[in-house]
Design an enzyme around this catalytic site. Structure first.
Site, PDB file in Angstrom:
ATOM      1  N   HIS A 132       0.847  -1.191   0.000  1.00  0.00           N
ATOM      2  CA  HIS A 132       0.000   0.000   0.000  1.00  0.00           C
ATOM      3  C   HIS A 132       0.882   1.240   0.000  1.00  0.00           C
ATOM      4  O   HIS A 132       2.102   1.152   0.166  1.00  0.00           O
ATOM      5  CB  HIS A 132      -0.923   0.017   1.223  1.00  0.00           C
ATOM      6  CG  HIS A 132      -2.092  -0.910   1.118  1.00  0.00           C
ATOM      7  ND1 HIS A 132      -1.977  -2.266   1.327  1.00  0.00           N
ATOM      8  CD2 HIS A 132      -3.396  -0.678   0.815  1.00  0.00           C
ATOM      9  CE1 HIS A 132      -3.166  -2.833   1.156  1.00  0.00           C
ATOM     10  NE2 HIS A 132      -4.041  -1.897   0.848  1.00  0.00           N
ATOM     11  N   LYS A 136      -0.298   4.702   4.543  1.00  0.00           N
ATOM     12  CA  LYS A 136      -1.119   3.728   5.288  1.00  0.00           C
ATOM     13  C   LYS A 136      -0.360   3.312   6.541  1.00  0.00           C
ATOM     14  O   LYS A 136       0.727   2.733   6.450  1.00  0.00           O
ATOM     15  CB  LYS A 136      -1.452   2.510   4.429  1.00  0.00           C
ATOM     16  CG  LYS A 136      -2.386   1.521   5.124  1.00  0.00           C
ATOM     17  CD  LYS A 136      -2.828   0.419   4.173  1.00  0.00           C
ATOM     18  CE  LYS A 136      -3.696  -0.617   4.867  1.00  0.00           C
ATOM     19  NZ  LYS A 136      -4.953  -0.043   5.391  1.00  0.00           N
TER      20      LYS A 136
END
Length: 277
Positions: A132, A136
């Protein structure tokens, strides 16, 4: 009649996207936007609440909403099987509320997880690599956790996977006995590879989210389901016709029976591949 929505965690990427989708829809009306530290009382009065906060905050948001008779759509990571079971116990007997927990709003990602669940019965060597964007905070992702838990359930009597040398930090975090490796870096939206090792072969089930538009269809579907949900519903797969049974029922309905809309287009903003080497 529109459904009013309060978004908690509205300043984050997913919160901003959901707010935009709600505002652009004729079915929903955005009446409250809170950040993760906002006063939860500000969401009272809305028909449904959407929680896209942080793992440390999410449980409190859900409990507050449920205590005030609000249905909740949860898009926050960190809802493990244990936490979901605890939530189910809390609201048992309360037939007036529903909580819809969606680890991933992408239809392609849900399908990839389903494929991985099917394959898990045939391989004893399984690992997950998920990536990600650098912003994140939590890891592993909610999608990776749910994929691992579903694969573990699917294995049944086969038991835990073969995961040698997991005492070494570089071997990843074990979730339901399956090693999960998390990458957080610039240039990535979301990606997950589930790798299966067999005798003389490797099977990889891969899904890439290329743009936030991949989440739009799933978000609308989840919002609609949250309006009438009762109890705890987990996963977008519970909301879509995964095995085609609903479509077959429609096709065999008496002539003149109403049928739902058909979308012949593929999901936008995503790509999925299954490879075997």
């Amino acid at each position: 009649m529109t459904t009013t929505v309060a978004v908690v965690g509205a300043t984050g990427r997913m919160g901003q996207l959901i707010s935009q989708i709600v505002e652009a829809s004729d079915e929903f009306e955005l009446v409250a936007s809170l950040d993760s530290k906002g006063e939860l009382s500000d969401m009272l009065g809305a028909d449904i609440a959407v929680d896209v906060t942080l793992p440390a905050v999410s449980q409190g948001v859900v409990e507050y909403a449920v205590a005030h008779g609000m249905n909740v759509l949860v898009g926050t990571s960190g809802w493990t099987g244990e936490r979901i079971t605890e939530l189910e116990r809390r609201i048992t007997g309360n037939l007036a509320v529903g909580v819809v927990i969606i680890p991933n709003f992408s239809v392609g990602s849900v399908l990839a997880t389903s494929f991985a669940q099917m394959a898990a019965r045939f391989y004893d060597s399984i690992e997950i690599v998920e990536a990600h964007g650098a912003s994140k905070i939590d890891s592993p992702s909610g999608t990776a956790v749910r994929t691992a838990e579903l694969m573990s359930q699917a294995r049944g009597s086969r038991g835990p996977v073969q995961a040698p040398h997991t005492d070494q930090r570089a071997r990843g975090q074990q979730v339901a006995s399956i090693p999960v490796h998390s990458l957080r870096m610039q240039g990535v939206v979301a990606k997950q590879d589930v790798v299966f090792g067999g005798n003389g072969e490797v099977l990889t089930i891969s899904h890439d989210t290329l743009a936030p538009s991949a989440y739009e269809a799933g978000i609308l579907l989840a919002l609609r389901a949250t309006r009438t949900a009762r109890g705890v519903v987990v996963g977008l797969d519970r909301l879509i016709d995964m095995d085609g049974s609903r479509e077959r029922a429609t096709q065999t309905a008496p002539t003149g029976a109403a049928s739902g809309p058909v979308d012949d287009g593929g999901p936008s903003g995503q790509a999925a591949t299954v490879t075997s080497a």
